[in-house]
Design a protein around this motif. Structure first.
Motif, PDB file in Angstrom:
ATOM      1  N   PHE A  15       5.230  10.391  -9.473  1.00  2.00           N
ATOM      2  CA  PHE A  15       4.791  10.878 -10.567  1.00  2.00           C
ATOM      3  C   PHE A  15       3.939  12.066 -10.503  1.00  2.00           C
ATOM      4  O   PHE A  15       4.133  12.947 -11.557  1.00  2.00           O
ATOM      5  CB  PHE A  15       3.921   9.607 -11.468  1.00  2.00           C
ATOM      6  CG  PHE A  15       4.979   8.571 -12.152  1.00  2.00           C
ATOM      7  CD1 PHE A  15       5.318   8.986 -13.304  1.00  2.00           C
ATOM      8  CD2 PHE A  15       5.315   7.465 -11.505  1.00  2.00           C
ATOM      9  CE1 PHE A  15       6.359   8.005 -13.788  1.00  2.00           C
ATOM     10  CE2 PHE A  15       6.139   6.950 -12.044  1.00  2.00           C
ATOM     11  CZ  PHE A  15       6.641   6.964 -13.176  1.00  2.00           C
ATOM     12  N   GLU A  16       3.109  12.201  -9.484  1.00  2.00           N
ATOM     13  CA  GLU A  16       2.139  13.451  -9.631  1.00  2.00           C
ATOM     14  C   GLU A  16       2.982  14.783  -9.318  1.00  2.00           C
ATOM     15  O   GLU A  16       2.601  16.053  -9.647  1.00  2.00           O
ATOM     16  CB  GLU A  16       0.946  13.226  -8.439  1.00  2.00           C
ATOM     17  CG  GLU A  16       0.088  12.404  -9.014  1.00  2.00           C
ATOM     18  CD  GLU A  16      -0.944  11.863  -8.017  1.00  2.00           C
ATOM     19  OE1 GLU A  16      -0.793  12.527  -6.721  1.00  2.00           O
ATOM     20  OE2 GLU A  16      -1.995  11.107  -7.960  1.00  2.00           O
ATOM     21  N   ASP A  17       3.836  14.461  -8.477  1.00  2.00           N
ATOM     22  CA  ASP A  17       4.788  15.462  -8.123  1.00  2.00           C
ATOM     23  C   ASP A  17       6.192  16.014  -8.730  1.00  2.00           C
ATOM     24  O   ASP A  17       6.856  16.639  -8.264  1.00  2.00           O
ATOM     25  CB  ASP A  17       5.063  15.442  -6.514  1.00  2.00           C
ATOM     26  CG  ASP A  17       3.604  15.600  -5.505  1.00  2.00           C
ATOM     27  OD1 ASP A  17       2.766  16.170  -6.065  1.00  2.00           O
ATOM     28  OD2 ASP A  17       3.716  15.258  -4.288  1.00  2.00           O
ATOM     29  N   ARG A  37       0.786  -1.113  -0.001  1.00  2.00           N
ATOM     30  CA  ARG A  37      -0.151  -0.061  -0.008  1.00  2.00           C
ATOM     31  C   ARG A  37       0.798   1.007  -0.097  1.00  2.00           C
ATOM     32  O   ARG A  37       0.634   2.266  -0.619  1.00  2.00           O
ATOM     33  CB  ARG A  37      -0.787  -0.056   1.105  1.00  2.00           C
ATOM     34  CG  ARG A  37      -1.812   1.020   1.187  1.00  2.00           C
ATOM     35  CD  ARG A  37      -2.821   1.172   2.520  1.00  2.00           C
ATOM     36  NE  ARG A  37      -1.864   1.409   3.644  1.00  2.00           N
ATOM     37  CZ  ARG A  37      -1.951   0.927   4.758  1.00  2.00           C
ATOM     38  NH1 ARG A  37      -2.734  -0.038   4.986  1.00  2.00           N
ATOM     39  NH2 ARG A  37      -1.311   1.131   5.546  1.00  2.00           N
ATOM     40  N   GLU A  38       1.740   1.277   0.950  1.00  2.00           N
ATOM     41  CA  GLU A  38       2.751   2.549   0.845  1.00  2.00           C
ATOM     42  C   GLU A  38       3.515   2.466  -0.436  1.00  2.00           C
ATOM     43  O   GLU A  38       3.841   3.803  -0.965  1.00  2.00           O
ATOM     44  CB  GLU A  38       3.754   2.420   2.256  1.00  2.00           C
ATOM     45  CG  GLU A  38       2.906   2.409   3.445  1.00  2.00           C
ATOM     46  CD  GLU A  38       2.241   3.751   3.664  1.00  2.00           C
ATOM     47  OE1 GLU A  38       2.650   4.882   3.448  1.00  2.00           O
ATOM     48  OE2 GLU A  38       0.944   3.586   4.135  1.00  2.00           O
ATOM     49  N   PHE A  41       9.908   7.795 -15.685  1.00  2.00           N
ATOM     50  CA  PHE A  41       9.772   8.433 -14.435  1.00  2.00           C
ATOM     51  C   PHE A  41      11.150   9.671 -14.604  1.00  2.00           C
ATOM     52  O   PHE A  41      10.942  10.793 -14.704  1.00  2.00           O
ATOM     53  CB  PHE A  41      10.372   8.059 -13.170  1.00  2.00           C
ATOM     54  CG  PHE A  41      10.112   8.816 -11.999  1.00  2.00           C
ATOM     55  CD1 PHE A  41       8.902   9.401 -11.321  1.00  2.00           C
ATOM     56  CD2 PHE A  41      11.405   9.528 -11.292  1.00  2.00           C
ATOM     57  CE1 PHE A  41       9.109  10.232 -10.557  1.00  2.00           C
ATOM     58  CE2 PHE A  41      11.552  10.211 -10.398  1.00  2.00           C
ATOM     59  CZ  PHE A  41      10.317  10.670  -9.954  1.00  2.00           C
ATOM     60  N   ILE A  78       2.564   1.636  -3.451  1.00  2.00           N
ATOM     61  CA  ILE A  78       1.674   2.216  -4.339  1.00  2.00           C
ATOM     62  C   ILE A  78       1.288   3.654  -4.126  1.00  2.00           C
ATOM     63  O   ILE A  78       1.584   4.774  -5.059  1.00  2.00           O
ATOM     64  CB  ILE A  78       0.531   1.298  -4.364  1.00  2.00           C
ATOM     65  CG1 ILE A  78       0.724  -0.065  -5.046  1.00  2.00           C
ATOM     66  CG2 ILE A  78      -0.620   2.116  -5.417  1.00  2.00           C
ATOM     67  CD1 ILE A  78      -0.263  -0.986  -4.948  1.00  2.00           C
ATOM     68  N   TYR A  79       1.175   4.148  -3.054  1.00  2.00           N
ATOM     69  CA  TYR A  79       0.960   5.572  -2.655  1.00  2.00           C
ATOM     70  C   TYR A  79       2.204   6.431  -3.109  1.00  2.00           C
ATOM     71  O   TYR A  79       1.883   7.361  -3.773  1.00  2.00           O
ATOM     72  CB  TYR A  79       0.675   5.560  -1.051  1.00  2.00           C
ATOM     73  CG  TYR A  79       0.749   7.090  -0.619  1.00  2.00           C
ATOM     74  CD1 TYR A  79      -0.377   7.908  -1.141  1.00  2.00           C
ATOM     75  CD2 TYR A  79       1.699   7.653  -0.066  1.00  2.00           C
ATOM     76  CE1 TYR A  79      -0.479   9.259  -0.768  1.00  2.00           C
ATOM     77  CE2 TYR A  79       1.778   9.036   0.358  1.00  2.00           C
ATOM     78  CZ  TYR A  79       0.830   9.921  -0.057  1.00  2.00           C
ATOM     79  OH  TYR A  79       0.302  11.006   0.357  1.00  2.00           O
ATOM     80  N   GLU A  81       9.940   1.857 -16.236  1.00  2.00           N
ATOM     81  CA  GLU A  81       9.303   2.639 -15.602  1.00  2.00           C
ATOM     82  C   GLU A  81      10.227   3.842 -14.816  1.00  2.00           C
ATOM     83  O   GLU A  81       9.820   4.754 -14.772  1.00  2.00           O
ATOM     84  CB  GLU A  81       8.327   2.169 -14.105  1.00  2.00           C
ATOM     85  CG  GLU A  81       7.040   1.670 -14.730  1.00  2.00           C
ATOM     86  CD  GLU A  81       6.173   2.937 -15.164  1.00  2.00           C
ATOM     87  OE1 GLU A  81       5.507   3.301 -14.328  1.00  2.00           O
ATOM     88  OE2 GLU A  81       6.025   2.793 -16.395  1.00  2.00           O
ATOM     89  N   ARG A  89       4.775   5.804  -5.069  1.00  2.00           N
ATOM     90  CA  ARG A  89       4.706   5.792  -6.725  1.00  2.00           C
ATOM     91  C   ARG A  89       3.928   6.728  -7.239  1.00  2.00           C
ATOM     92  O   ARG A  89       4.251   7.641  -8.083  1.00  2.00           O
ATOM     93  CB  ARG A  89       4.695   4.354  -7.394  1.00  2.00           C
ATOM     94  CG  ARG A  89       4.803   4.384  -8.626  1.00  2.00           C
ATOM     95  CD  ARG A  89       4.652   2.904  -9.112  1.00  2.00           C
ATOM     96  NE  ARG A  89       4.689   2.852 -10.632  1.00  2.00           N
ATOM     97  CZ  ARG A  89       3.882   3.372 -11.527  1.00  2.00           C
ATOM     98  NH1 ARG A  89       2.904   3.942 -11.052  1.00  2.00           N
ATOM     99  NH2 ARG A  89       4.332   3.189 -12.749  1.00  2.00           N
ATOM    100  N   ARG A  90       2.709   6.642  -6.785  1.00  2.00           N
ATOM    101  CA  ARG A  90       1.793   7.657  -7.351  1.00  2.00           C
ATOM    102  C   ARG A  90       1.999   9.059  -7.114  1.00  2.00           C
ATOM    103  O   ARG A  90       2.002  10.040  -7.804  1.00  2.00           O
ATOM    104  CB  ARG A  90       0.287   7.399  -6.820  1.00  2.00           C
ATOM    105  CG  ARG A  90      -0.663   7.974  -7.452  1.00  2.00           C
ATOM    106  CD  ARG A  90      -2.123   7.867  -6.874  1.00  2.00           C
ATOM    107  NE  ARG A  90      -2.386   6.474  -7.037  1.00  2.00           N
ATOM    108  CZ  ARG A  90      -3.007   5.687  -5.947  1.00  2.00           C
ATOM    109  NH1 ARG A  90      -3.300   6.196  -4.904  1.00  2.00           N
ATOM    110  NH2 ARG A  90      -3.308   4.329  -6.103  1.00  2.00           N
ATOM    111  N   ALA A  91       2.533   9.326  -5.785  1.00  2.00           N
ATOM    112  CA  ALA A  91       2.704  10.629  -5.564  1.00  2.00           C
ATOM    113  C   ALA A  91       4.014  11.158  -6.219  1.00  2.00           C
ATOM    114  O   ALA A  91       4.178  12.275  -6.537  1.00  2.00           O
ATOM    115  CB  ALA A  91       2.927  10.772  -3.836  1.00  2.00           C
TER     116      ALA A  91
END
Length: 92
Positions: A21-23, A11-12, A50, A14-15, A46, A17-19
């Motif tokens: 790419f978003e930031d 879970r951490e 990135f 995935i969180y 990936e 990785r998402r953060a």
């Protein structure tokens, strides 16, 4: 090296990785990517994707026959010299 991971770790991961790419547009720190071409732990495509999104100063080197821990490979001196060469201008 762990052969299993926990639900919490997944879970951490995935969180994070998402953060990341978003930031990525906020990244201003010079970034070096020293990637093993035979890495079976992470998805090299990936990492390269990135890296391509980074607008800050950056350096990339892929070591075709290296695995995940490039500083623990047979050619680790080459890898460390490359890292030092990239870091040296920033520290002088």
């Amino acid at each position: 090296i762990k052969s299993r991971v926990t639900i919490h770790w997944v879970r951490e991961f995935i969180y994070a990785r998402r953060a990341a790419f978003e930031d990525i547009s906020r990244l201003r720190t010079p970034t070096g990517l020293f990637q093993g071409g035979e890495d079976r732990v992470t998805d090299a495509s990936e990492a390269v994707r990135f890296f391509s999104l980074i607008t800050a100063e950056k350096f990339q080197k892929i070591y075709p026959q290296c695995f995940h821990e490039v500083v623990n490979e047979i050619n680790r001196l080459e890898v460390m010299e490359d890292m030092w060469s990239w870091l040296k201008p920033a520290t002088c």
